[in-house]
Scaffold this active site. Structure first.
Site, PDB file in Angstrom:
ATOM      1  CD  GLU A 209      47.871  57.623  19.789  1.00 13.77           C
ATOM      2  OE1 GLU A 209      48.757  57.370  19.036  1.00 13.77           O
ATOM      3  OE2 GLU A 209      48.094  58.739  20.544  1.00 13.77           O
ATOM      4  CE  LYS A 211      43.088  65.748  25.028  1.00 13.10           C
ATOM      5  NZ  LYS A 211      43.096  65.544  26.221  1.00 13.10           N
ATOM      6  CD  GLU A 260      45.841  63.221  28.618  1.00 17.12           C
ATOM      7  OE1 GLU A 260      45.074  63.396  29.816  1.00 17.12           O
ATOM      8  OE2 GLU A 260      45.832  63.989  27.821  1.00 17.12           O
ATOM      9  CG  PHE A 299      50.012  60.443  23.915  1.00 16.52           C
ATOM     10  CD1 PHE A 299      51.018  61.216  23.597  1.00 16.52           C
ATOM     11  CD2 PHE A 299      49.260  60.646  25.062  1.00 16.52           C
ATOM     12  CE1 PHE A 299      51.098  62.357  23.867  1.00 16.52           C
ATOM     13  CE2 PHE A 299      49.376  61.961  25.429  1.00 16.52           C
ATOM     14  CZ  PHE A 299      50.374  62.683  25.103  1.00 16.52           C
TER      15      PHE A 299
END
Length: 511
Positions: A209, A211, A260, A299
């Site tokens: 995934e 970052k 995030e 995520f």
């Protein structure tokens, strides 16, 4: 309990490399604490008082003069109450009031207490009493199984509160601590690897995934009530209305999401990290903060409509996340092919993100822990900085000079004499035993002064430092602080005037 007892324990813990001895010393302290002091003391020990950062920096500490008290009189409760006053003293004239109160407290403190208070205020308590050691000490002091204490701490996100519960209640009370929508849990952490291929060789089949270059958030929703927390579990709901609105629109009633948030430009690329962080600070009414729109990306899903997912494999959690929030999922793919992992990493970097996180597809969510199930891969930036001082180490590094104070060249004298150096951070990471021995022999030879814990040196030693970036900071005069700094090597081939400048580091804020 007298604050001096706490300071004495931190000194004893710092002086030993034995984990068992650390646990014994901390357990003895915990048994002697009054119940109302337990959570406060634990917060001080791990460098996270319940009030958080209260806006005291190096200049405030350095401006204090006067002799320390001869005998200890301050209590743990006194320090906690003082932090409460600092945290709530705001508005016109508050700086003078805070300075007066800080001077008054320090006048009541012994030399050892003054040093400890300063480190608590600056967020620099390092006694070797990390959460793992202290968790073992809580179990030893209470007589409860360490696994039970550890899980309660993870799910409550509050080691101090867990300590108080363990010391005052039975095992059933600890076992009753569970995942609660609205109460943040410690976030799962990632290890590091040099390449996606290396990471994949550890995890096996994995979700690779992006970052994101954003700020970690944990979002809890129950009905229309949405709460947003940072990675340190501070609540920032009122500062992130766009995140609240996005989660409120999802087709669920109860949910806990990990992810995030970041600011994007017109092309969909991430804006500088500090623009994102402007929404998290106290100055959220600034023009920059008002104009910054944050987009949440998730995520992981820890809970969905009455179903806890912590102990489900990542594949199940991702399927639930895809079902409820497909448009808000962090980009990535599931693969066991190294070439595919490398391609995803290249795409992430091309999109302006930090790199990738490689996550074992069968891994469980280990709240508050760092293991090999999640592995982050990010490119490294290196800069040549100058050593300004070095602190004596603790634990296994007892007796060695360890933590470096790092300075950037200030060629124009913006922060002092032209050609001087301005502090931009500290690090003890990346130091081998060989480098520790070298520092301990070398730095006393160029010492200019020292305190009980720090040796200040002539600014002549250049060290190459790897960082993940910089962020704006009011702690250091130059206005920037290093992110995740670690030592690569000493550069004996370079002169101090060859060091990177404060301007170079500050330009990273705009990069």
């Amino acid at each position: 309990m007298l604050l001096d007892d706490l300071v004495a324990t931190t000194t004893a813990v710092t002086a030993t490399r034995s984990r068992l001895a650390k646990v014994d010393a901390l357990a003895d302290l915990l048994r002697r604490l009054e119940p109302d002091d337990v959570a406060h003391a634990v917060g001080f020990l791990i460098g996270r008082p319940r009030q958080g950062r209260v806006g005291v920096g190096y200049r405030s500490i350095g401006a204090i003069t006067g002799d320390p008290a001869a005998e200890p009189t301050l209590t743990v409760a006194d320090l906690d109450a003082f932090l409460d006053r600092l945290a709530t003293t705001t508005g016109a004239g508050s700086d003078a009031v805070r300075s007066r109160d800080l001077t008054g407290l320090m006048a009541q403190a012994t030399a050892g207490e003054q040093d400890f208070i300063a480190r608590v205020l600056l967020g620099e308590v390092r006694t070797g009493a990390l959460e793992g050691v202290l968790t073992d000490a809580i179990a030893a002091a209470s007589g409860h199984p360490v696994a039970l204490v550890r899980r309660a701490a993870m799910l409550s996100g509050d080691l101090g509160g867990t300590a108080r519960l363990a010391l005052t209640a039975d095992e059933d009370a600890l076992a009753a601590v569970g995942l609660v929508v609205g109460r943040p849990v410690l976030p799962m952490l990632a290890a590091t690897a040099a390449t996606p291929t290396d990471a994949l060789s550890t995890t096996g089949t994995a979700s690779v995934e992006y970052k994101l270059d954003g700020a970690r958030i944990q979002v809890h929703r129950s009905g229309d009530d949405v709460r947003v927390f940072t990675r340190s579990l501070a609540e920032v709901t009122d500062r992130l209305p766009d995140v609240v609105a996005a989660v409120r629109a999802l087709p669920v009633h109860d949910v806990i999401l990990d992810g995030e948030t970041l600011a994007l430009d017109e092309a969909g690329a991430p804006r500088p990290f500090q623009q994102t962080m402007s929404r998290f600070g106290t100055m959220t009414d600034s023009a920059t903060a008002r104009e910054t729109v944050l987009t949440p990306w998730f995520f992981d899903a820890l809970h969905v409509d009455g179903r806890d997912l912590l102990d489900e494999p990542l594949a199940v959690r991702l399927a639930e996340l895809e079902r409820i929030a497909p448009a808000l999922r962090v980009p990535g793919t599931v693969t066991d092919d190294a070439a595919t992992a490398e391609r995803v990493s290249a795409e992430a970097l091309a999109a302006g993100q930090e790199g990738v996180v490689v996550k074992g597809i069968d891994s469980l969510y280990a709240a508050g822990r760092r293991g090999s199930s999640w592995i982050k891969v990010k490119p490294v930036h290196t800069y040549d900085l100058v050593v300004l001082a070095c602190e004596w180490g603790s634990g296994r590094r007892q007796g060695w000079l360890s933590n470096l104070h790092l300075g950037a060249l200030d060629p124009d004298g913006e922060f002092g004499e032209p050609g001087g150096y301005v502090m931009v951070g500290k690090t003890f990471k990346g130091l081998t035993d060989e480098l520790l021995r070298w520092q301990t022999e070398r730095f006393p030879q160029i010492e200019t002064r020292r305190t009980a814990h720090t040796v200040y040196v002539e600014p002549v030693t250049v060290v190459e430092i790897a960082i993940d970036g910089v962020q704006s900071s009011t702690r250091y005069p130059g206005g920037v602080a290093l992110r995740f700094a670690r030592v690569k090597r000493y550069r004996e081939d370079k002169r101090p005037e060859d060091a990177d400048t404060i301007g170079t580091l500050r330009s990273l804020l705009r990069a």
